[in-house]
Design an enzyme around this catalytic site. Structure first.
Site, PDB file in Angstrom:
ATOM      1  N   CYS A 117     -24.416 -79.319 -10.344  1.00  0.00           N
ATOM      2  CA  CYS A 117     -24.299 -78.059 -11.088  1.00  0.00           C
ATOM      3  C   CYS A 117     -25.648 -77.350 -11.167  1.00  0.00           C
ATOM      4  CB  CYS A 117     -23.767 -78.319 -12.498  1.00  0.00           C
ATOM      5  SG  CYS A 117     -24.914 -79.202 -13.570  1.00  0.00           S
TER       6      CYS A 117
ATOM      7  N   CYS B 265     -28.023 -78.847 -13.611  1.00  0.00           N
ATOM      8  CA  CYS B 265     -28.604 -80.101 -13.086  1.00  0.00           C
ATOM      9  C   CYS B 265     -29.720 -79.784 -12.096  1.00  0.00           C
ATOM     10  CB  CYS B 265     -27.526 -80.929 -12.389  1.00  0.00           C
ATOM     11  SG  CYS B 265     -26.122 -81.303 -13.446  1.00  0.00           S
TER      12      CYS B 265
ATOM     13  N   ASP C 194     -30.233 -45.014  14.188  1.00  0.00           N
ATOM     14  CA  ASP C 194     -30.980 -44.638  15.384  1.00  0.00           C
ATOM     15  C   ASP C 194     -29.935 -44.355  16.467  1.00  0.00           C
ATOM     16  OD1 ASP C 194     -33.082 -44.471  17.328  1.00  0.00           O
ATOM     17  OD2 ASP C 194     -32.560 -46.502  17.952  1.00  0.00           O
TER      18      ASP C 194
END
Length: 708
Positions: free
Chosen positions: A22, A25, A404
């Site tokens: 997690c 963690c 471009d």
């Protein structure tokens, strides 16, 4: 200063992590590693499950720092297949969860048979709590002694509190549901990470190399530049290189996202991880394994996952104040009613514990990173390299897309569109004479005439005494006659150009074509028109962007007539021609002031100033140029402009999902917290709300994997 930088680079180590469950963690693991005395700096990448350590730290030290979450550390270069994934059902945490469920069910059986207060019932529920929550309690109690209030600390307080006030059954259910939530969250996050990890399996680990007269299998890490690699039909190419011998169709979908095979012959580039479909090839290796295009893609994608998007930065800041606020609210819920309103201590302490559980910030913390990781992974598999969450978010907020012309909206390769006879020579002879002269020329237009002559298989003529006429054209002698090829201005020096021909030349020029005349000093023999070809999907891409309500603009250094003709052909909103690089930069700044968020799409080299100035720089053909991959915010690995609307659509969907996630995460918690007022919030309902919010966020984010 330079010496210090060299030392840092020398002491930098990167590791892959297994078992990182997690976001909280991850933050704690990073802090623990930072506390190792010999470590100077550390940076964790939760999305890619990697850690970068500057300084010295053994794998044992790193695994000890992550022991609270069962984190395993693997050197980055060590192949993942050597560390087989553990089955979901064989993980120790999941086995203890099943035992916890068994004792919980048994506890309820005893409760209905012998009563809630019976020692057999309490003992069984206590066993369920200890078996399922032992690892949780170890971390939670250790955090409590250090006044670190993360999710596991809050859960530990809630469960111990439930046991103290005699709510053994609820405590057991909370432990089980929390363990299930952790297991499912870990499984879901692993699925999201797998979308990137699958890129690592694209290129083979072994290459067939010719050494003298023998073919030997060599680990890709041991292959050297200029080694000759043998690729049979149906095999994947192991290294980047250039074809020496043979010809074949190569499926480059793994790199460019395009499933249509590309024909390759001697001299053409090939990429590691692409599939040889037909013929045998001999390939000269041009890059080491660590420098291949696929290796760079993986590295850039993983780095992108580490970069926090603005929405994630906001959520992280919010969560920092949110957790302490929840602890204060839980404390007030537990003590204010009994102290000031003579309410039941056990009832309101229980409600306070439920507030602690429902207030766990896990769903909120992961609401953004899981969505961003999944979206970036999806894009990478489709040949769009997004180099960070911030760029993913920007793509969804664009108002103007500037392009471009040459090499972006057009092929960048001039092609002959008309060959017209004006004198005694036939059309085929005009093309043959032009090709004979242009054989010696270095001008870009010369190659288009030579390609046309080869395509139409005209008779080969031989020219002598070639001379380039700078800015005008060229001349050479063919069959003892001096021929000229060049601009109409060149021929005006020798002959009168009829009005009808002048009108025809002007018409062709307004169509964006370059006109060349062929003839002698006394007569004109032919006219050749050349034009840069518009990409097949330019028109449809511009139309899709227009349907999305976006303004499109072409910025080109070409002349006004050519620019306007191309603009009309593809339906672009506005054309600005005859622009130098600094003019393009100025235009981008003006567009930003006028409209808001602006993207610039170019080749990554000539348009560097404009790409840098735009809110989003998008480079074409990233697979072909390292510069494009390294300089742009987003690289389109193929030259497929249809990926521009796809990328914008993916960004919008990701932004919507992030908003939904934050709404789900906070909304469910607010609803659950409101249930405290009538006293309806139970511990099991609190954990169910927390678990529901977390899983909802993860599964909602995984929808991005299916975006087309």
């Amino acid at each position: 200063m330079q010496k210090k930088v060299l030392i840092l680079e020398k002491n930098e180590h990167v590791y892959r992590l297994q078992g990182l469950s997690c976001a909280n963690c991850a933050a704690k693991f990073e802090k623990n590693v930072r506390d190792i005395a010999s470590v100077q700096d550390v940076k964790i990448n939760f999305g890619a499950s990697k850690i970068k350590v500057v300084g010295e730290a053994t794998i044992d030290q790193l695994e000890s720092a992550g022991a609270f979450d069962g984190i395993k550390v693997v050197p980055e270069k060590k192949r993942l297949e050597e560390h087989k994934k553990q089955s979901f059902w064989k993980k120790q945490s999941n086995i203890t969860t099943m035992f916890s469920l068994f004792f919980t069910v048994l506890g309820y059986v005893f409760m209905f048979q012998v009563g809630e207060k019976n020692m057999a019932t309490i003992g069984t529920f206590a066993a369920a709590i200890l078996v399922g929550g032992w690892e949780l309690f170890k971390v939670g109690l250790r955090n409590l002694t250090k006044f670190e209030f993360d999710m596991k600390t809050l859960m530990t307080i809630a469960i111990i509190g439930a046991a103290i006030i005699g709510e053994w059954a609820e405590g057991a259910v909370v432990v089980f549901l929390f363990a299930v939530s952790e297991a499912l969250e870990g499984y879901s996050l692993e699925k999201a990470r797998q979308s990137i990890r699958s890129l690592m399996d694209i290129a083979p680990n072994i290459a067939m190399i010719r050494r003298g007269d023998k073919l030997v299998e060599v680990d890709v890490d041991d292959v050297q530049i200029n080694d000759v690699m043998i690729i049979k039909p149906g095999e994947k190419i192991a290294m980047d290189g250039a074809v020496l011998k043979g010809e074949s169709s190569i499926n480059q979908a793994a790199i460019t996202g395009e499933s249509i095979p590309v024909y390759k012959t001697a001299g053409d580039k090939v990429f590691a991880g692409t599939l040889n479909e037909e013929g045998s090839l001999e390939i000269r290796v041009t890059k080491y394994a660590k420098d291949t295009t696929i290796a760079k893609i993986i590295h850039l994608v993983e780095e992108a996952q580490a970069e926090r998007a603005p929405s994630q930065q906001f959520v992280d800041r919010f969560a920092k104040y949110y957790t302490p606020a929840i602890i204060v609210i839980a404390f007030l819920v537990a003590v204010i009613p009994p102290l000031f309103f003579d309410a039941s201590w056990s009832q309101w302490v229980y409600s306070g514990l439920a507030v602690l559980v429902v207030g766990c910030p896990c769903a909120l913390v992961i609401s953004t990173p899981v969505a961003i990781v999944t979206a970036i992974g999806n894009a990478a598999r489709k040949g769009v390299l997004i180099k960070g969450g911030i760029h993913l978010e920007t793509a969804g907020k664009l108002e103007v897309i500037a392009f471009d012309k040459t090499g972006t909206l057009t092929e960048g390769k001039p092609a002959v569109t008309e060959v017209i006879s004006l004198g005694n020579l036939s059309r085929q002879e005009v093309l043959a004479h032009a090709a004979a002269i242009e054989t010696f020329s270095q001008h870009p237009l010369a190659s288009s005439i030579l390609r046309k002559a080869k395509e139409e298989k005209v008779n080969e003529l031989h020219a002598n005494n070639f001379m380039s006429l700078t800015g005008k054209g060229a001349k050479a002698t063919i069959d003892q006659t001096e021929y000229f090829i060049g601009s109409p201005a060149l021929f005006r020096e020798f002959v009168n150009i009829p009005k009808e021909l002048q009108q025809q030349i002007r018409t062709l020029q307004t169509q964006g074509k370059t006109v060349m005349l062929l003839g002698t000093k006394t007569r004109m023999e032919g006219l050749i028109a050349v034009a840069d070809q518009v990409r097949k999907n330019s028109r449809s891409m511009i139309e899709r962007l227009r349907n999305l309500g976006k303004r499109t603009i072409m910025l080109t250094g070409d002349n006004q007539a050519t620019g306007a003709a191309i603009g009309r052909e593809i339906g672009i909103s506005e054309t600005k021609a005859e622009l130098l690089p600094q003019d393009k930069l100025t235009m981008i700044k003006q567009l930003k002031e006028q409209y808001g968020k602006v993207a610039m799409v170019g080749d990554g080299i000539n348009d560097a100033p404009a790409l840098a100035a735009a809110d989003l720089g998008i480079a074409m053909g990233g697979a072909g140029t390292d510069t494009a991959m390294e300089t742009a915010d987003i690289a389109l690995m193929s030259d497929d402009l249809s990926k521009v609307p796809y990328m914008m659509g993916l960004s919008k969907k990701a932004l919507n999902i992030i908003k939904q996630n934050v709404t789900f995460a906070l909304g469910l918690k607010i609803v659950a917290l409101l249930l405290v007022i009538p006293g309806w919030l139970t511990l099991w309902l609190a954990i169910f709300a927390d678990m529901g919010a977390t899983l909802l966020v993860v599964f909602n984010s995984l929808r991005l994997m299916k975006t087309k």
